[in-house]
Design an enzyme around this catalytic site. Structure first.
Site: not given
Length: 247
Positions: A61-63, A66
């Site tokens: 997941l991208s930050p 997330a």
């Protein structure tokens, strides 16, 4: 660039008013602390960029994604938490930073990802998080009840076993839906209590659908759908349930 500076810049960007993915002090501080580069096989600059990555057949997941999950989950110190579809382990580490390592467990259906998550968590300083190889739809009943359950895969309805493993005032966060999905929070009665906007996640896998096999056999779901189509398409004399030898 210094890793601490990279993490600071990442969270500052996610807190920027136009984005607003990180809203709480708890999530912001935890994401500033957890070394994300230990969970992705990329350069440090790429590890802290807001983009999705791939690792061992799963999406990292991208930050910002997330952060959306973590803000919806809203873990607090001491909250017993289960992460379903733990993947490389990053979100579990952020939850552990907030709640404590000894109360966080993770499961994944992929054996390779279980080993990967364990190694990553240990290297990042969160080796106390338990990660087990399980079919996520069944949860991890041995450690229930849970104050928080985070599901990092989509389903058309909250899995009954996961709802049953919630504490009375527990909270389950997951992507709900099929082609159109919404990030939701669910209570211990299985009722949706909050919605946090549209998302796009891969569907929850069941036994036989692991994405990391060398040669993927036809999956359980495909077998079932094939059998249903085949049954409806047969003429009477082709039906398996008719014992023609008895006539």
């Amino acid at each position: 660039m210094d890793r601490t500076v990279l993490r600071e810049d990442m969270v500052d960007s996610l807190q920027y008013e136009a984005k607003g993915f990180v809203r709480s002090d708890a999530v912001g501080l935890a994401m500033r602390t957890v070394p994300r580069h230990e969970f992705v096989a990329e350069t440090e600059d790429a590890a802290y960029a807001d983009r999705t990555l791939e690792r061992l057949g799963t999406r990292v997941l991208s930050p910002s994604t997330a952060a959306r999950l973590l803000e919806a989950l809203a873990p607090e110190p001491g909250d017993s938490t289960l992460v379903v579809g733990v993947g490389v382990g990053y979100t579990a580490a952020v939850v552990a930073e907030i709640a404590g390592q000894d109360v966080v467990q993770g499961v994944d259906i992929s054996r390779r990802l279980v080993y990967e998550a364990r190694d990553n968590l240990d290297r990042a300083g969160y080796g106390g998080v338990l990660v087990d190889r399980r079919d996520g739809i069944h949860g991890l009943a041995e450690y229930a009840p849970y104050d928080r359950v985070l599901v990092e895969a989509a389903a058309v309805e909250p899995p009954r076993a996961l709802v049953d493993q919630l504490a009375d005032d527990g909270r389950l966060v997951m992507p709900l839906g099929a082609s159109e999905q919404s990030l939701v929070a669910v209570d211990a009665d299985g009722e949706v209590t909050d919605r946090f906007g549209p998302v796009a996640f891969a569907p929850m896998l069941v036994e036989g659908e692991q994405a990391d096999t060398v040669e993927r056999n036809r999956t359980v779901r495909e077998d079932r759908e094939f059998a249903q189509r085949n049954t409806h398409g047969r003429r009477g004399w082709e039906q398996d349930w008719i014992d023609w030898d008895s006539y």
